[in-house]
Design an enzyme around this catalytic site. Structure first.
Site, PDB file in Angstrom:
ATOM      1  N   SER A 247       0.809  -1.219   0.000  1.00  0.00           N
ATOM      2  CA  SER A 247       0.000   0.000   0.000  1.00  0.00           C
ATOM      3  C   SER A 247       0.846   1.276   0.000  1.00  0.00           C
ATOM      4  O   SER A 247       0.358   2.340  -0.382  1.00  0.00           O
ATOM      5  CB  SER A 247      -0.938   0.000   1.212  1.00  0.00           C
ATOM      6  OG  SER A 247      -0.202  -0.148   2.417  1.00  0.00           O
ATOM      7  N   ASP A 494      -3.366   6.573  11.726  1.00  0.00           N
ATOM      8  CA  ASP A 494      -2.578   5.839  10.735  1.00  0.00           C
ATOM      9  C   ASP A 494      -1.240   6.569  10.565  1.00  0.00           C
ATOM     10  O   ASP A 494      -1.177   7.627   9.941  1.00  0.00           O
ATOM     11  CB  ASP A 494      -3.332   5.786   9.406  1.00  0.00           C
ATOM     12  CG  ASP A 494      -2.559   5.041   8.317  1.00  0.00           C
ATOM     13  OD1 ASP A 494      -1.396   4.671   8.553  1.00  0.00           O
ATOM     14  OD2 ASP A 494      -3.121   4.852   7.216  1.00  0.00           O
ATOM     15  N   HIS A 497       0.792   5.456   6.334  1.00  0.00           N
ATOM     16  CA  HIS A 497       0.564   6.094   5.035  1.00  0.00           C
ATOM     17  C   HIS A 497       0.708   7.608   5.139  1.00  0.00           C
ATOM     18  O   HIS A 497       0.724   8.169   6.234  1.00  0.00           O
ATOM     19  CB  HIS A 497      -0.813   5.689   4.502  1.00  0.00           C
ATOM     20  CG  HIS A 497      -0.976   4.212   4.352  1.00  0.00           C
ATOM     21  ND1 HIS A 497      -1.567   3.421   5.330  1.00  0.00           N
ATOM     22  CD2 HIS A 497      -0.602   3.370   3.359  1.00  0.00           C
ATOM     23  CE1 HIS A 497      -1.552   2.156   4.936  1.00  0.00           C
ATOM     24  NE2 HIS A 497      -0.970   2.095   3.744  1.00  0.00           N
TER      25      HIS A 497
END
Length: 522
Positions: A247, A494, A497
């Site tokens: 990702s 998070d 990312h």
């Protein structure tokens, strides 16, 4: 006649009269006959009056060298400002001094280049030299150049027509510093890129500060050009550009799409989804920018892009063909694999000849990682045509989940971080597995003897960017976090990312610099 008589009596002779040192009585008597007495008398008395009243001043003027030079002392002595202004109002020529005062005070009011309400420490340190530059007549040239940091891009466009940007391979782009630049950054606007997913649109998801978008990476020994979308798409005309990995590489793919999409006309760009592959189509250039989901590069039980959150991850360390068939014919391949390895210290590997995922052994993580990289490099060496395809491997993208490491013991993961780590010397112990970093670097440089692989080091520069993560301004299970979830960063932040625009744009700028500094392949 009456007046003349009074005057004569007042100045008449005799012992009781007024003493007449200049003999004016005789002069008056003699002039009375000629009829010119009033004019003569007025002139004489005027001279006497001047001598008596200004005698001292006349003597000082003859002795004062400054007066002989014709210069007023008030122009040399610098009095208190209020006195200067008073003299200027009385004596108009003093306005020259007033202009000089204004010129000296100008830097205190003019230098308003920082646009943000809260300047960064780097800007604050640089403000003093900027102010001094404005004081000197020649320095406005220097201050004008400051906002024009992307000037090298203009110079390199001409060079790029011949296929080169001129940035040498020997320049280490990974070593440098983050420089605040709200003039030329961000490279695009969040609201102007329709292809961004909700996972990375931090401003749309409630983030209030946008400072994280305005940091430029400045290498130590050279400069990178500004990203030129049209120039890059000309290089990609008729070609395929593909990111392969997890990702984080998808994060970088979104960044690249936003960087290049401005070169296309509306209606001439779109995205399609094909199993593990997402494709951005640039119709006018007959080119694609793609992402292929393969979090371990080799085959695994986590290869379904829709159902890949599997707790017990198992890999086939020597099986890569099922994925690699999708990489054939691609002109630019950018690989990565890291974050999916980090949930356990040991890795489950399917036994050779195993028929199900249950048939596996546990191997120390770094050993499994080296084995997978060797499998990957062997495929590259055996299947890639170096005359057509360029291969890159992205280094580790770091996590920021331990705020006490960077001096914020009261922080919660990366939540509410708004500034990079500036002027930081030495390593930052964020938990990055440097054994895996060096394994990837070594394999990239040595394993594929026939095909050059460029190892792109973005780890150290990204470790400084604790402010750049999506944090609580992202999605969970396809939905933007609620206010209640955003208030619980310990659970929902998070810190893997990155917001876009942001840090991955710099990663792509490094790719752009390397690609455009090399001759174009077939």
């Amino acid at each position: 006649m009456a007046n003349r008589r009074k005057f004569s009596q007042a100045g008449g002779g005799g012992g009781g009269g007024v003493f007449d040192p200049f003999g004016t009585k005789q002069a008056v008597s003699s002039l009375r006959k000629g009829g010119r007495l009033p004019v003569y008398v007025a002139g004489v008395f005027f001279v006497i009056f001047v001598i008596i009243m200004y005698g001292e001043d006349i003597r000082s003027l003859t002795l004062d060298p400054i007066a002989r030079a014709g210069t007023t002392p008030a122009r040399i002595v610098e009095p208190v400002v209020t006195e200067e202004r008073h003299v200027a109002r009385v004596n108009p020529p003093r306005r020259e001094v007033s202009s000089a005062e204004k010129a000296a005070a100008l830097p205190l009011d003019v230098d308003e280049r920082p646009k943000l309400a809260t300047p960064t420490p780097t800007e604050a340190a640089k403000e003093v030299p900027k102010v001094e530059k404005i004081r000197k007549p020649k320095k406005p040239k220097t201050t004008k150049k400051k906002p024009r940091k992307p000037r090298p891009a203009k110079k390199t466009v001409a060079a790029a027509a011949g296929g080169l940007l001129g940035v040498p391979e020997t320049c280490d782009l990974s070593k440098g510093e983050w420089v605040f630049d709200n003039t030329s950054y961000p490279l695009y606007r969040e609201e102007q890129c329709e292809f961004l997913t909700s996972q990375v649109t931090c401003m749309r998801n409630g983030r209030r500060d946008d400072t994280y978008q305005k940091w430029r990476w400045q290498p130590k020994d050279c400069s990178m050009p500004r990203f030129d979308a049209k120039l890059f798409m000309e290089r990609l005309r008729g070609k395929r550009f593909m990111f392969v990995g997890d990702s984080l590489n998808r994060n970088q793919w979104e960044s690249m799409v936003c960087l290049v999409q401005s070169a296309m006309s509306p209606g001439k760009k779109y995205v399609t989804w094909e199993d593990q592959r997402v494709v951005f189509h640039a119709v006018e250039y007959n080119a694609t920018v793609e992402f292929y989901w393969a979090p371990f590069l080799v085959e695994s039980n986590s290869d379904d892009p829709k159902i890949h959150s599997i707790q017990h991850r198992i890999i086939k360390a020597d099986a890569i063909a099922a994925h690699a068939q999708n990489w054939r014919g691609v002109d630019y391949l950018v690989f990565n694999t890291y974050i999916w390895w980090m949930n356990t210290l040991n890795m489950k590997i399917m036994r050779p000849g195993g028929q199900s995922w249950e048939e596996h052994d546990e191997v120390v993580r770094i050993e499994a990682y080296r084995k997978v990289l060797t499998t990957w490099a062997s495929w590259v060496n055996d299947n890639i045509d170096p005359a057509r395809t360029s291969v890159f491997f992205m280094s580790i993208s770091p996590l920021h989940i331990s705020p006490e490491v960077w001096g914020n013991p009261g922080g919660i993961r990366c939540a509410k971080e708004t500034m990079p780590l500036l002027n930081w010397h030495g390593p930052i112990w964020l938990g990055t597995d440097w054994d895996m970093f060096h394994a990837a670097a070594n394999v990239s440089r040595t394993a594929a003897t026939r095909v050059p692989i460029t190892f792109v080091d973005v780890t150290t520069m990204s470790e400084r960017r604790k402010d750049g993560h999506t944090s609580v301004h992202t999605i969970r299970q396809g939905k933007v976090l609620t206010p209640e979830q955003q208030a619980d960063p310990g659970t929902y932040a998070d810190c893997i990312h990155w917001c876009l625009p942001g840090v991955p744009d710099i990663w792509n700028l490094i790719l752009y610099t390397r690609i455009m500094s090399r001759p174009q392949l077939v």
